[in-house]
Scaffold this active site. Structure first.
Site, mmCIF file in Angstrom:
data_model
loop_
_atom_site.group_PDB
_atom_site.id
_atom_site.type_symbol
_atom_site.label_atom_id
_atom_site.label_comp_id
_atom_site.label_asym_id
_atom_site.label_seq_id
_atom_site.Cartn_x
_atom_site.Cartn_y
_atom_site.Cartn_z
ATOM 1 N N GLY A 34 47.603 30.301 47.095
ATOM 2 C CA GLY A 34 48.805 30.429 47.498
ATOM 3 C C GLY A 34 49.235 28.932 48.230
ATOM 4 C CG ASP A 53 43.801 32.131 53.393
ATOM 5 O OD1 ASP A 53 43.778 32.455 52.366
ATOM 6 O OD2 ASP A 53 42.641 32.121 53.722
ATOM 7 C CG ASN A 63 39.272 20.975 42.304
ATOM 8 O OD1 ASN A 63 39.400 22.084 43.280
ATOM 9 N ND2 ASN A 63 38.780 21.468 41.140
ATOM 10 C CB ALA A 126 41.901 41.681 51.318
ATOM 11 C CB CYS A 178 12.582 49.596 36.328
ATOM 12 S SG CYS A 178 14.233 50.240 35.283
ATOM 13 C CB CYS A 459 47.671 57.126 40.889
ATOM 14 S SG CYS A 459 46.650 55.706 42.153
ATOM 15 C CB CYS A 462 51.071 55.855 44.366
ATOM 16 S SG CYS A 462 50.748 55.982 42.521
#
Length: 650
Positions: A34, A53, A63, A126, A178, A459, A462
């Site tokens: 971003g 955001d 960094n 999201a 297990c 799908c 869509c």
């Protein structure tokens, strides 16, 4: 003509800068990608930008997320990014939303007001939500992600390319309980045991919470229950004795478990005081001299710092691991008490004490089973699915997003009418591309452009597919169906469920108290015992989510509980596409082709990302369900017939 990333486009009537200035874009995500994307957008001429955001700035972001400084830690990423960019592009119109993209205010009408949506998200739920909003609003979506040196950018235009959910997602590795609890044989088993089983069992804020570790002997010994007046370090030693000694000894007594010569027998660890002569109190405090009135250790430092274990890359000895186990354990308990918390429910990779506890537990468990032990640094990476981000990769991907955005904007804008309404045009546009960064080892190219996949008619989002759920209707509850399948697997936000003759579940908005009570009762009921005859074999449910404009049919196929294998199907259910017949599902038989078709349609989980812009993922490769076309000069070097590789997490 001009050449853009390998594709030829006709000379435009409007320059790229003019096109950018006339467009309104929505950015979702203001993190690693971003920051680079916002910078590239404004320097490319974009002036009307909104971004969303939910996150705040952490020290670990500094960094690579260059729009932020140390003074910004704890502040909204979106708002700080806006303020920073306006300092060098004050004429830009940037609106920053500190919120969740799944909030009701960011609905289809909101998305429809933009010319293109640019995603830089770090969670799959999201991403799916934005994909469905864009499909409903008929707004193009540019997806992106990086992990380490790898990256990708994909364009998704309704009716022209595959949507974000058309292609297969990798199935994450599920570790049977297990195996984690009794027979681990890999370092990851030890780490997952520590982070997902032992940590929440010991530190949960619900004293009555049940766990897969609450076996008969654990309950009998109250192994995971702190007694009144017991000090944190004494409790820690008691847990040590049970987990790494008593439990192992009882497992060794089960001779049939070790009949297979390939399965290595574990070895109980020495008593804590034999490993740590100074005793638990000294180990818990380490070099810290401060304590509270009861003599308990304070949380003034991490366990490793107090114990002088400064090298995060060094593998601990058994004695050091035991010291860190007790010290981090005691400090977590003391911290929760001092903060007025009742507990810490889940492991957090950004919690230094939690990471120390998990690393120490994994190291001791590795010693039990003769497994290669991992350092603190390695254990943190495994527990948090971390691949360290590379700022240069983010910068490359940010540039590629803008290139693809200009392509889709030219397609929409070139045919605008007198009122400026954007419409597709029949002229020759730049071809959309999927571009992969440094992923194909068969040649020396940094960037690997490919033809986008066409829409997948199977799908569920869509296309026109139906989804099949294979489960035991006598044990699967409606609540679990909603939470585990619809929300987690399929990424739905606000699912509603209708049976052929009744409504089984609706969202609370606008309901009266009686309806809310009815649906809450339904959620606790098994599918077979729901109203109007229940949900039985071959029942077809109508499932919808009005917030995503998303609806599909769910075919429920019953498979009795005694036919399930915990090793092969740890979830206790299977999601499949409509190409698989109910008859095969009921018999538990599936051929490989069917399994592949199913995965293409619906398989997904929320910790399984195709791509990710942040550093919480691991890179793996997988083949896509549809082969991608390449230019002729690329074809010779493609592995396995030219299937694309995608960034995924396990």
């Amino acid at each position: 003509k001009r050449r853009v990333l390998g594709c030829v486009a006709m000379a435009p009537e409007m320059s790229d800068v003019e096109l950018a200035k006339s467009s309104k874009v929505l950015m979702v995500g203001a993190g690693g990608i971003g920051c680079e994307l916002l910078k590239t957008l404004v320097l490319s001429g974009f002036e009307d930008i909104e971004m969303i955001d939910l996150d705040t700035i952490d020290v670990s972001n500094l960094n690579r997320q260059f729009l932020f400084r140390k003074r910004h830690v704890g502040m909204s990423k979106a708002k700080v990014a806006r303020e920073t960019v306006l300092k060098f592009r004050p004429d830009a119109r940037i609106v920053a939303h500190h919120g969740n993209v799944k909030d009701s205010s960011f609905d289809v009408d909101f998305v429809r007001s933009f010319d293109v949506v640019l995603n830089g998200l770090d969670n799959l739920e999201a991403r799916k939500h934005v994909n469905r909003l864009c499909l409903a609003a008929e707004v193009p979506l540019i997806e992106s992600g990086t992990t380490g040196y790898l990256g990708q950018v994909t364009a998704h235009v309704r009716g022209q390319t595959a949507c974000f959910e058309c292609n297969p997602k990798p199935v994450p590795k599920s570790h049977p309980i297990c195996t984690l609890r009794d027979t681990p044989d890999k370092p990851i088993h030890c780490v997952v045991y520590a982070a997902d089983l032992l940590f929440p069992r010991l530190f949960s804020n619900d004293p009555n919470a049940k766990s897969d570790l609450d076996e008969e002997d654990a309950v009998e010994l109250s192994a995971f229950t702190r007694t009144p007046g017991e000090s944190p370090e004494s409790f820690a030693v008691r847990v040590y004795d049970y987990v790494f000694r008593t439990k192992i000894e009882r497992l060794l007594a089960k001779e049939e478990m070790w009949a297979d010569e390939k399965r290595k027998k574990p070895t109980p660890l020495p008593a804590f005081t034999d490993l740590v002569p100074e005793g638990p109190t000294a180990a818990a405090h380490g070099a810290d001299v401060n304590g509270d009135d009861d003599g308990n250790n304070t949380t003034t430092s991490t366990a490793c710092k107090a114990l002088g274990l400064r090298d995060a890359h060094a593998a601990w000895t058994d004695a050091d691991a035991a010291r860190v186990f007790v010290s981090s354990f005691a400090r977590i308990v003391a911290r929760d008490v001092s903060n007025g918390n009742h507990g810490t429910d889940t492991f957090d990779k950004d919690d230094a004490l939690a990471v120390e506890f998990v690393a120490a537990t994994a190291a001791l468990r590795s010693a039990n089973y003769g497994i290669e032990r991992k350092s603190l640094f390695e254990a943190k990476g495994m527990a948090g699915n971390i691949v360290h981000a590379v700022a240069t990769t983010n910068a490359i991907v940010g540039g590629l997003i803008v290139i693809e955005a200009l392509k889709v904007l030219r397609q929409r804008k070139a045919g605008g009418d007198a009122d400026g309404v954007a419409t597709p045009v029949p002229c020759e546009p730049c071809r959309y591309r999927y571009t992969f960064v440094k992923q194909h080892k068969s040649n020396s190219r940094l960037l690997e452009p490919m033809e986008p996949d066409p829409p997948n008619t199977s799908c569920v989002v869509c296309g026109h597919a139906r989804v099949e759920l294979v489960c035991d209707v006598e044990s699967m509850t409606l609540g679990r169906l909603i939470d585990d399948v619809f929300k987690k697997k399929l990424g739905m936000n606000a699912p509603e469920v209708n049976a052929p003759e009744t409504v089984l579940y609706e969202q609370d908005d606008g309901l009266d108290d009686e309806e809310i009570e009815i649906y809450a009762k339904n959620c606790k009921s098994t599918l077979a015992n729901l109203p109007a005859g229940g949900v039985i074999h071959n029942t077809v449910l109508d499932v919808s989510d009005f917030t995503q404009k998303f609806e599909f049919d769910l075919i429920v196929t019953h498979r009795p509980g005694d036919e399930w294998d915990d090793e092969e199907d740890p979830d206790g259910y299977v999601l499949r596409g409509d190409s698989v017949s109910a008859e095969n599902a009921a018999g538990g038989e599936n051929d490989e082709d069917d399994a592949v078709a199913v995965t293409v349609a619906v398989t997904d989980v929320d910790d399984c990302l195709i791509v990710d812009d942040e550093d919480e993922i691991k890179a793996a490769t997988a083949t896509a369900g549809t082969k991608r076309k390449r230019d002729d000069d690329d074809a010779a070097g493609v592995v396995s017939g030219g299937d694309a590789k995608e960034i995924r997490i396990e």
